[in-house]
Scaffold this active site. Structure first.
Site, mmCIF file in Angstrom:
data_model
loop_
_atom_site.group_PDB
_atom_site.id
_atom_site.type_symbol
_atom_site.label_atom_id
_atom_site.label_comp_id
_atom_site.label_asym_id
_atom_site.label_seq_id
_atom_site.Cartn_x
_atom_site.Cartn_y
_atom_site.Cartn_z
ATOM 1 N N CYS A 179 1.997 2.122 13.025
ATOM 2 C CA CYS A 179 3.102 2.986 12.603
ATOM 3 C C CYS A 179 3.381 4.052 13.653
ATOM 4 C CB CYS A 179 2.778 3.665 11.286
ATOM 5 S SG CYS A 179 1.921 2.594 10.146
ATOM 6 N N ASN A 204 -7.907 3.966 8.780
ATOM 7 C CA ASN A 204 -7.286 2.814 9.425
ATOM 8 C C ASN A 204 -7.396 2.837 10.940
ATOM 9 O OD1 ASN A 204 -5.438 4.960 8.431
ATOM 10 N ND2 ASN A 204 -4.040 4.015 9.898
ATOM 11 N N HIS A 215 -1.968 -7.587 2.604
ATOM 12 C CA HIS A 215 -1.945 -8.101 3.989
ATOM 13 C C HIS A 215 -3.065 -7.546 4.859
ATOM 14 C CE1 HIS A 215 0.084 -4.876 6.503
ATOM 15 N NE2 HIS A 215 0.383 -4.427 5.305
ATOM 16 N N GLY A 243 0.809 -1.216 0.000
ATOM 17 C CA GLY A 243 0.000 0.000 0.000
ATOM 18 C C GLY A 243 0.841 1.264 0.000
ATOM 19 N N SER A 244 1.934 1.259 0.764
ATOM 20 C CA SER A 244 2.764 2.469 0.857
ATOM 21 C C SER A 244 3.345 2.824 -0.504
ATOM 22 C CB SER A 244 3.903 2.269 1.859
ATOM 23 O OG SER A 244 3.380 2.003 3.140
ATOM 24 N N THR A 265 11.793 -7.995 -11.043
ATOM 25 C CA THR A 265 11.129 -9.275 -11.308
ATOM 26 C C THR A 265 9.946 -9.438 -10.363
ATOM 27 O OG1 THR A 265 13.225 -10.185 -12.017
ATOM 28 C CG2 THR A 265 11.502 -11.776 -11.449
ATOM 29 N N GLN A 308 -7.685 -0.075 3.620
ATOM 30 C CA GLN A 308 -8.534 -0.667 4.671
ATOM 31 C C GLN A 308 -9.879 -1.142 4.136
ATOM 32 O OE1 GLN A 308 -7.975 -1.373 7.928
ATOM 33 N NE2 GLN A 308 -5.880 -0.618 7.850
HETATM 34 C C1 LIG Z 1 -1.644 -0.523 6.028
HETATM 35 C C2 LIG Z 1 -1.992 0.742 5.315
HETATM 36 C C3 LIG Z 1 -1.141 1.300 4.367
HETATM 37 C C4 LIG Z 1 0.233 0.725 4.089
HETATM 38 O O1 LIG Z 1 0.164 -0.489 3.406
HETATM 39 P P1 LIG Z 1 1.481 -1.429 3.410
HETATM 40 O O2 LIG Z 1 1.118 -2.538 2.465
HETATM 41 O O3 LIG Z 1 1.651 -1.889 4.795
HETATM 42 O O4 LIG Z 1 2.599 -0.594 2.892
HETATM 43 C C5 LIG Z 1 -1.538 2.433 3.715
HETATM 44 N N1 LIG Z 1 -2.732 3.001 3.959
HETATM 45 C C6 LIG Z 1 -3.594 2.499 4.866
HETATM 46 C C7 LIG Z 1 -4.899 3.155 5.083
HETATM 47 C C8 LIG Z 1 -3.248 1.355 5.580
HETATM 48 O O5 LIG Z 1 -4.099 0.858 6.483
#
Ligand SMILES: *Cc1c(COP(=O)(O)O)cnc(C)c1O
Length: 395
Positions: free
Chosen positions: A324, A151, A201, A70-71, A237, A179
């Site tokens: 975080c 989140n 995840h 997500g990041s 890759t 989320q």
């Molecule tokens: C967990 C989360 C992220 C980050 O995702 P990662 O896959 O852990 O990098 C970004 N935005 C929100 C709202 C999240 O809950």
């Protein structure tokens, strides 16, 4: 027995996701860029994963870019839309005060590069008023980015209304839906979403893999240069086992979305009801317009960290703010944004779960939280002053 109630931080992988990952690791080891049949078999799996991901969110498979999570998807979305704006003389970005740090920190970086960032406040229920987004729009607006669901407090934002406002004004609309994906139904075309980030995840897929959906309107800027993977927009890759496992988890979550949400909502409301019985407590975020599996409370006169440790002793894994930020002493920016005073924002508890939670477990969480809050207040000098009337209650 251990109750895992921290699904917003991360989820255990589903049986399907684990089996799929093992199967690909054992049997499909080729590099999808190789021309021989071992490579081409991997390429077929990659294409099918792209099609499955696209179907799950109502996109075209050519609009799916696999990322490390997500990041990365958030970073690439914002940087791309900003660059694209700049060449057209558009240098303003609109967002909200309750975004994830993957968004807020990227916005800080863009601000240093000369972009003007406007953060719109949310209402006290943790939901942004689309008209405030409209009011913030100017000739210079390149991008609006508003998270789908928060989140920490789980509030679901009026994404369709914001999407429509952006389209009326020819502005690119991105949503961090990390989320929300797999938990609430999403169709990017219906909701007028130009870019969307998701992460495996958070819906029982593996860690370290995610997706950036981007439609043709936005030319992507590479964050990683190298080979021509992901149509030349994200080199490296492909992590095929994680990608195919992610789409297996996504398909499963989307297929069961209504059934899971209905069951989870009943559990959520039972938990909210039970925790509301604690005096001087308050639910954070709208009671109904929130994720089915999110409950977040503040309790006056206690520290969130002590609460978490004592709950852990009672075999309950919960969170105070986001993973975080825990470890830092700053209170959550989300709780401050919905108007909680500093001292109250420190005493927050987030419980996130799925339909697999039982009513007995919910009742055990309620009972344990009541005991722990009472115990901590018994030792708290602040609570003592509140009781004596030397301090005023704020909730
Ligand atoms: C967990 C989360 C992220 C980050 O995702 P990662 O896959 O852990 O990098 C970004 N935005 C929100 C709202 C999240 O809950």
């Amino acid at each position: 027995m251990y109750i895992y109630a921290d699904w917003a931080a991360t989820t255990p992988m589903s049986r399907t996701a684990i089996n799929t990952m093992n199967d690909i690791m054992e049997n499909v080891y080729g590099n999808p860029s190789s021309l021989h049949s071992i490579g081409q078999k991997a390429a077929e799996y990659l294409l099918q994963a792209r099609i499955d991901a696209a179907n799950a969110i109502g996109a075209d498979f050519k609009e799916i870019y696999f990322t490390s999570g997500g990041s990365e998807a958030d970073n690439q979305a914002l940087v791309s839309a900003a660059r694209f704006g700049k060449i057209r003389g558009k240098t303003q970005i609109i967002s909200t005060t309750i975004e994830h740090h993957a968004i807020l920190h990227t916005l800080n970086k863009l601000e240093k590069e000369g972009f003007e960032v406007t953060l719109v406040d949310v209402e006290p229920n943790g939901i942004v008023d689309p008209e405030k987004i409209r009011a913030a729009i100017s000739e210079k607006t390149a991008l609006v980015t508003v998270m789908f669901a928060n989140n920490e407090i789980g509030t679901i934002q009026p994404i369709r209304a914001i999407g429509e406002i952006c389209h009326e004004n020819n502005i690119i609309f991105h949503t961090d839906a990390v989320q929300a994906v797999g938990h609430v139904p999403i169709n990017v075309k219906d909701l007028k979403i130009d870019m969307l980030s998701l992460s495996a995840h958070k819906f029982q897929g593996p860690k370290g893999v995610g997706i950036l959906y981007a439609n043709k309107k936005v030319p992507l800027t590479n964050l990683i240069e190298g080979g021509a993977q992901e149509r030349g927009k994200r080199a490296g890759t492909e992590n095929l086992a994680a990608i195919v496992s992610m789409t297996a988890a996504l398909k499963e979550a989307v297929a069961e979305i209504d059934e899971r949400a209905a069951k989870t909502t009943v559990l959520r409301d039972r938990l909210i009801q039970g925790l509301s019985e604690i005096e001087h407590s308050i639910l954070n975020g709208d009671a109904k317009k929130r994720l089915p599996g999110n409950v977040n409370f503040c309790f006056e006169g206690i520290e969130g960290e002590s609460l978490l440790l004592l709950l852990d002793h009672k075999h309950i894994a919960a969170s105070s703010g986001s993973a975080c930020t825990s470890g830092s002493l700053d209170p959550s920016h989300v709780l401050l944004a919905i108007g909680r005073p500093h001292e109250v924002a420190h005493g927050s508890l987030r419980l996130t779960f799925t339909e697999k939670m039982t009513e007995e477990e919910i009742d055990y969480i309620i009972k344990s939280t009541k005991e722990v809050v009472e115990y901590l207040r018994g030792m708290s000098p602040v609570w003592d002053e509140l009781q004596k009337g030397e301090l005023q209650h704020v909730i």
